[in-house]
Design a protein around this motif. Structure first.
Motif, PDB file in Angstrom:
ATOM      1  N   ARG A  59       0.856  -1.196   0.000  1.00  0.00           N
ATOM      2  CA  ARG A  59       0.000   0.000   0.000  1.00  0.00           C
ATOM      3  C   ARG A  59       0.885   1.235   0.000  1.00  0.00           C
ATOM      4  O   ARG A  59       1.934   1.260   0.645  1.00  0.00           O
ATOM      5  CB  ARG A  59      -0.906   0.021   1.222  1.00  0.00           C
ATOM      6  CG  ARG A  59      -1.986  -1.041   1.207  1.00  0.00           C
ATOM      7  CD  ARG A  59      -2.870  -0.883   2.440  1.00  0.00           C
ATOM      8  NE  ARG A  59      -3.881  -1.895   2.507  1.00  0.00           N
ATOM      9  CZ  ARG A  59      -5.142  -1.726   2.133  1.00  0.00           C
ATOM     10  NH1 ARG A  59      -5.542  -0.560   1.656  1.00  0.00           N
ATOM     11  NH2 ARG A  59      -6.020  -2.699   2.240  1.00  0.00           N
ATOM     12  N   ASP A  60       0.440   2.232  -0.717  1.00  0.00           N
ATOM     13  CA  ASP A  60       1.159   3.493  -0.735  1.00  0.00           C
ATOM     14  C   ASP A  60       1.152   4.058   0.688  1.00  0.00           C
ATOM     15  O   ASP A  60       0.083   4.165   1.299  1.00  0.00           O
ATOM     16  CB  ASP A  60       0.485   4.473  -1.701  1.00  0.00           C
ATOM     17  CG  ASP A  60       1.253   5.761  -1.812  1.00  0.00           C
ATOM     18  OD1 ASP A  60       1.100   6.610  -0.903  1.00  0.00           O
ATOM     19  OD2 ASP A  60       1.996   5.929  -2.795  1.00  0.00           O
ATOM     20  N   PRO A  61       2.315   4.410   1.229  1.00  0.00           N
ATOM     21  CA  PRO A  61       2.375   4.894   2.611  1.00  0.00           C
ATOM     22  C   PRO A  61       1.556   6.153   2.870  1.00  0.00           C
ATOM     23  O   PRO A  61       1.077   6.358   3.979  1.00  0.00           O
ATOM     24  CB  PRO A  61       3.867   5.165   2.841  1.00  0.00           C
ATOM     25  CG  PRO A  61       4.572   4.357   1.820  1.00  0.00           C
ATOM     26  CD  PRO A  61       3.648   4.282   0.636  1.00  0.00           C
ATOM     27  N   GLU A  62       1.381   6.975   1.851  1.00  0.00           N
ATOM     28  CA  GLU A  62       0.638   8.222   2.048  1.00  0.00           C
ATOM     29  C   GLU A  62      -0.855   8.051   1.824  1.00  0.00           C
ATOM     30  O   GLU A  62      -1.660   8.480   2.649  1.00  0.00           O
ATOM     31  CB  GLU A  62       1.208   9.303   1.129  1.00  0.00           C
ATOM     32  CG  GLU A  62       2.615   9.717   1.519  1.00  0.00           C
ATOM     33  CD  GLU A  62       3.184  10.771   0.598  1.00  0.00           C
ATOM     34  OE1 GLU A  62       2.408  11.459  -0.095  1.00  0.00           O
ATOM     35  OE2 GLU A  62       4.421  10.897   0.562  1.00  0.00           O
ATOM     36  N   THR A  63      -1.233   7.434   0.705  1.00  0.00           N
ATOM     37  CA  THR A  63      -2.659   7.329   0.370  1.00  0.00           C
ATOM     38  C   THR A  63      -3.323   6.096   0.960  1.00  0.00           C
ATOM     39  O   THR A  63      -4.545   6.030   1.041  1.00  0.00           O
ATOM     40  CB  THR A  63      -2.859   7.282  -1.156  1.00  0.00           C
ATOM     41  OG1 THR A  63      -2.324   6.052  -1.666  1.00  0.00           O
ATOM     42  CG2 THR A  63      -2.208   8.478  -1.832  1.00  0.00           C
ATOM     43  N   LYS A  64      -2.538   5.094   1.326  1.00  0.00           N
ATOM     44  CA  LYS A  64      -3.000   3.793   1.823  1.00  0.00           C
ATOM     45  C   LYS A  64      -3.719   2.970   0.749  1.00  0.00           C
ATOM     46  O   LYS A  64      -4.286   1.930   1.028  1.00  0.00           O
ATOM     47  CB  LYS A  64      -3.914   3.932   3.054  1.00  0.00           C
ATOM     48  CG  LYS A  64      -3.324   4.728   4.195  1.00  0.00           C
ATOM     49  CD  LYS A  64      -2.044   4.141   4.694  1.00  0.00           C
ATOM     50  CE  LYS A  64      -1.507   4.961   5.860  1.00  0.00           C
ATOM     51  NZ  LYS A  64      -0.096   4.867   6.040  1.00  0.00           N
ATOM     52  N   ASP A  65      -3.665   3.444  -0.501  1.00  0.00           N
ATOM     53  CA  ASP A  65      -4.231   2.691  -1.619  1.00  0.00           C
ATOM     54  C   ASP A  65      -3.255   1.591  -2.015  1.00  0.00           C
ATOM     55  O   ASP A  65      -2.033   1.734  -1.855  1.00  0.00           O
ATOM     56  CB  ASP A  65      -4.456   3.601  -2.841  1.00  0.00           C
ATOM     57  CG  ASP A  65      -5.546   4.631  -2.604  1.00  0.00           C
ATOM     58  OD1 ASP A  65      -6.455   4.384  -1.783  1.00  0.00           O
ATOM     59  OD2 ASP A  65      -5.480   5.714  -3.241  1.00  0.00           O
TER      60      ASP A  65
ATOM     61  N   ARG B 178       8.649  -0.399  -3.460  1.00  0.00           N
ATOM     62  CA  ARG B 178       7.191  -0.287  -3.641  1.00  0.00           C
ATOM     63  C   ARG B 178       6.524  -1.639  -3.904  1.00  0.00           C
ATOM     64  O   ARG B 178       5.532  -1.738  -4.599  1.00  0.00           O
ATOM     65  CB  ARG B 178       6.845   0.726  -4.720  1.00  0.00           C
ATOM     66  CG  ARG B 178       7.249   2.148  -4.316  1.00  0.00           C
ATOM     67  CD  ARG B 178       6.734   3.231  -5.208  1.00  0.00           C
ATOM     68  NE  ARG B 178       5.302   3.271  -5.399  1.00  0.00           N
ATOM     69  CZ  ARG B 178       4.401   3.796  -4.560  1.00  0.00           C
ATOM     70  NH1 ARG B 178       4.789   4.280  -3.411  1.00  0.00           N
ATOM     71  NH2 ARG B 178       3.123   3.816  -4.852  1.00  0.00           N
TER      72      ARG B 178
END
Length: 159
Positions: A26-32, A137
């Motif tokens: 998951r993207d650390p910022e967006t959590k997507d 990533r």
């Protein structure tokens, strides 16, 4: 209990499916999810294996295999022994010396990279036959997320 009480196997199935969702990067910022198509593909595959798709029977040995692996290999209290085994392999000399690579996604939350990479980096410094190859990533399901990236790392190590 899982062997003799069939309804408890649903717990295994549900836990495995939930762990699968957690295992993807998951993207650390967006959590997507970084690779949402891979998440869907793996979920579709697991749904078939667990018989959650109309007209498809559950794999007859799947739940038992998951319980077996979790009880006999992946239990947390076995981790120190696994680490000792790895260190014994890394300490081999001469003809017994073996090169080892750890290929690890930096967004892995199942075996948390952020929490444990310093220990592994210490081993890399101590043992010249250990390589840490970090997958940027990617998560625990790196093969599903980006097979070519993982294969490139394996081929590079084997050369």
């Amino acid at each position: 209990i899982f062997k003799n009480v069939k309804c408890t196997r649903k717990l295994i199935d549900d836990s495995y499916m939930e762990a699968g969702e957690i295992a993807f990067a998951r993207d650390p910022e967006t959590k997507d999810y970084v690779y949402p198509d891979a998440v869907k593909s793996k979920n579709d595959l697991d749904s078939r294996l667990f018989g959650l798709v109309d007209g498809v029977q559950k794999h007859p040995f799947l739940s038992a295999a998951i319980v077996g692996i979790n009880n006999d290999l992946l239990r947390g209290n076995l981790l120190p022994q696994h680490q000792k085994s790895l260190i014994r392999v890394l300490q081999r000399k001469g003809d017994q010396k073996t090169n080892v690579v750890i290929i690890w996604g930096d967004l892995d939350c199942t075996v948390p990279y952020k929490e444990h990479n310093q220990e592994v980096r210490g081993w890399v410094e101590e043992y010249d036959n250990l390589t840490l190859s970090v997958l940027e990533r990617l998560g625990h399901e790196s093969f599903y997320e980006s097979t070519p990236t993982v294969v490139e790392k394996i081929i590079a190590f084997m050369k």
